[in-house]
Motif scaffolding. Sequence first.
Motif, mmCIF file in Angstrom:
data_model
loop_
_atom_site.group_PDB
_atom_site.id
_atom_site.type_symbol
_atom_site.label_atom_id
_atom_site.label_comp_id
_atom_site.label_asym_id
_atom_site.label_seq_id
_atom_site.Cartn_x
_atom_site.Cartn_y
_atom_site.Cartn_z
ATOM 1 N N MET A 142 -7.634 17.110 16.558
ATOM 2 C CA MET A 142 -7.982 17.014 15.128
ATOM 3 C C MET A 142 -6.870 16.342 14.324
ATOM 4 O O MET A 142 -7.131 15.470 13.496
ATOM 5 N N ALA A 143 -5.633 16.751 14.559
ATOM 6 C CA ALA A 143 -4.510 16.210 13.790
ATOM 7 C C ALA A 143 -4.326 14.722 14.055
ATOM 8 O O ALA A 143 -4.034 13.952 13.133
ATOM 9 N N HIS A 144 -4.498 14.304 15.305
ATOM 10 C CA HIS A 144 -4.325 12.889 15.622
ATOM 11 C C HIS A 144 -5.511 12.037 15.150
ATOM 12 O O HIS A 144 -5.332 10.872 14.816
ATOM 13 N N GLU A 145 -6.710 12.625 15.096
ATOM 14 C CA GLU A 145 -7.837 11.898 14.500
ATOM 15 C C GLU A 145 -7.545 11.631 13.027
ATOM 16 O O GLU A 145 -7.774 10.519 12.525
ATOM 17 N N GLU A 146 -7.033 12.641 12.347
ATOM 18 C CA GLU A 146 -6.681 12.487 10.930
ATOM 19 C C GLU A 146 -5.554 11.467 10.759
ATOM 20 O O GLU A 146 -5.622 10.586 9.894
ATOM 21 N N ALA A 147 -4.521 11.570 11.581
ATOM 22 C CA ALA A 147 -3.384 10.639 11.472
ATOM 23 C C ALA A 147 -3.811 9.212 11.768
ATOM 24 O O ALA A 147 -3.362 8.268 11.095
ATOM 25 N N ALA A 148 -4.686 9.028 12.750
ATOM 26 C CA ALA A 148 -5.162 7.681 13.073
ATOM 27 C C ALA A 148 -5.925 7.092 11.887
ATOM 28 O O ALA A 148 -5.726 5.931 11.526
ATOM 29 N N LYS A 149 -6.789 7.906 11.256
ATOM 30 C CA LYS A 149 -7.517 7.425 10.069
ATOM 31 C C LYS A 149 -6.546 7.067 8.954
ATOM 32 O O LYS A 149 -6.706 6.048 8.280
ATOM 33 N N LEU A 150 -5.546 7.917 8.742
ATOM 34 C CA LEU A 150 -4.551 7.662 7.703
ATOM 35 C C LEU A 150 -3.856 6.329 7.948
ATOM 36 O O LEU A 150 -3.742 5.495 7.036
ATOM 37 N N MET A 151 -3.375 6.121 9.163
ATOM 38 C CA MET A 151 -2.640 4.888 9.483
ATOM 39 C C MET A 151 -3.540 3.665 9.386
ATOM 40 O O MET A 151 -3.152 2.648 8.819
ATOM 41 N N HIS A 152 -4.740 3.752 9.938
ATOM 42 C CA HIS A 152 -5.653 2.605 9.908
ATOM 43 C C HIS A 152 -6.029 2.245 8.478
ATOM 44 O O HIS A 152 -6.021 1.057 8.107
ATOM 45 N N ASN A 153 -6.358 3.255 7.679
ATOM 46 C CA ASN A 153 -6.754 2.972 6.307
ATOM 47 C C ASN A 153 -5.597 2.372 5.516
ATOM 48 O O ASN A 153 -5.775 1.387 4.798
ATOM 49 N N TYR A 154 -4.416 2.965 5.655
ATOM 50 C CA TYR A 154 -3.297 2.448 4.875
ATOM 51 C C TYR A 154 -2.891 1.064 5.368
ATOM 52 O O TYR A 154 -2.573 0.184 4.561
ATOM 53 N N ARG A 155 -2.919 0.850 6.659
ATOM 54 C CA ARG A 155 -2.606 -0.468 7.224
ATOM 55 C C ARG A 155 -3.514 -1.538 6.599
ATOM 56 O O ARG A 155 -3.075 -2.633 6.270
ATOM 57 N N ASP A 156 -4.797 -1.189 6.410
ATOM 58 C CA ASP A 156 -5.775 -2.149 5.911
ATOM 59 C C ASP A 156 -5.894 -2.186 4.393
ATOM 60 O O ASP A 156 -6.216 -3.222 3.823
ATOM 61 N N GLU A 157 -5.641 -1.056 3.718
ATOM 62 C CA GLU A 157 -5.911 -0.943 2.282
ATOM 63 C C GLU A 157 -4.708 -0.541 1.440
ATOM 64 O O GLU A 157 -4.824 -0.457 0.217
ATOM 65 N N GLY A 158 -3.579 -0.265 2.062
ATOM 66 C CA GLY A 158 -2.422 0.272 1.347
ATOM 67 C C GLY A 158 -1.830 -0.688 0.332
ATOM 68 O O GLY A 158 -1.944 -1.905 0.460
ATOM 69 N N ASP A 159 -1.160 -0.109 -0.657
ATOM 70 C CA ASP A 159 -0.627 -0.896 -1.774
ATOM 71 C C ASP A 159 0.837 -1.301 -1.593
ATOM 72 O O ASP A 159 1.422 -1.881 -2.504
ATOM 73 N N CYS A 160 1.432 -1.040 -0.444
ATOM 74 C CA CYS A 160 2.841 -1.364 -0.226
ATOM 75 C C CYS A 160 3.009 -2.018 1.146
ATOM 76 O O CYS A 160 2.718 -1.390 2.170
ATOM 77 N N GLN A 161 3.489 -3.236 1.144
ATOM 78 C CA GLN A 161 3.616 -3.987 2.393
ATOM 79 C C GLN A 161 4.562 -3.305 3.388
ATOM 80 O O GLN A 161 4.299 -3.285 4.585
ATOM 81 N N VAL A 162 5.655 -2.748 2.905
ATOM 82 C CA VAL A 162 6.617 -2.084 3.807
ATOM 83 C C VAL A 162 5.947 -0.912 4.516
ATOM 84 O O VAL A 162 6.066 -0.759 5.740
ATOM 85 N N LEU A 163 5.228 -0.087 3.776
ATOM 86 C CA LEU A 163 4.560 1.066 4.379
ATOM 87 C C LEU A 163 3.357 0.636 5.219
ATOM 88 O O LEU A 163 3.031 1.295 6.221
ATOM 89 N N ARG A 164 2.731 -0.473 4.869
ATOM 90 C CA ARG A 164 1.665 -1.011 5.718
ATOM 91 C C ARG A 164 2.242 -1.426 7.072
ATOM 92 O O ARG A 164 1.614 -1.214 8.111
ATOM 93 N N GLY A 165 3.447 -1.986 7.044
ATOM 94 C CA GLY A 165 4.113 -2.343 8.295
ATOM 95 C C GLY A 165 4.396 -1.111 9.152
ATOM 96 O O GLY A 165 4.217 -1.128 10.377
#
Length: 190
Positions: A142-165
């Motif tokens: 469960m925790a890794h499903e949530e973390a994967a969604k968090l990373m994928h969404n932020y990678r694609d939609e995040g507002d900060c290039q450094v954190l997207r990296g």
Amino acid sequence: MANDTNTTTGRTHDDEAGGVKHTLNKAVDAAGGMVGQASASTTSKAPDFAEAAAISDMYEIESSRIALDRTQNPTVREAAQKMIDDHTDSSAKLETAVRQSPKAESSDVPNALDKRREKMIDHLREAPSEEFDRTYLGQQVMAHEEAAKLMHNYRDEGDCQVLRGFATEVSPVIEGHLDHMKRLETNMPR
């Protein structure tokens, strides 16, 4: 009289109550996991992402320390150590990314778990010995499903290039953890 043994099942009333509590704890964790995934799939602001990523790492480290203390299974012990190592590394990378970010600050990185993860930790600690490995692995999935969604969404939609990296860099590690934990959970004897 609470310890009377049921002659049909051989279990005491305390055992049965503990089993019911464990089942309820698993249901609470599952519901929290769904809420967490929904939140993770909409996180696009740097401060929110930094907080969520930090809490995710803290939970992984804490739950895996408990697993090292409680499991008797060498495969689960090895997986728990890998979670500690990889999420400690991820935490250090997150702190560096936050320091370099124009949109997040170190105050956005909490130093304690949120209430939902605290409950999961409590539930893990309370899990009966015979259910511990399955409980740990279920929470890890469960925790890794949530973390994967968090990373994928932020990678694609995040507002900060450094954190997207950062999200792009750690996504494959989290996906690997998720696949590994799913395999372990599937192969865990019932």
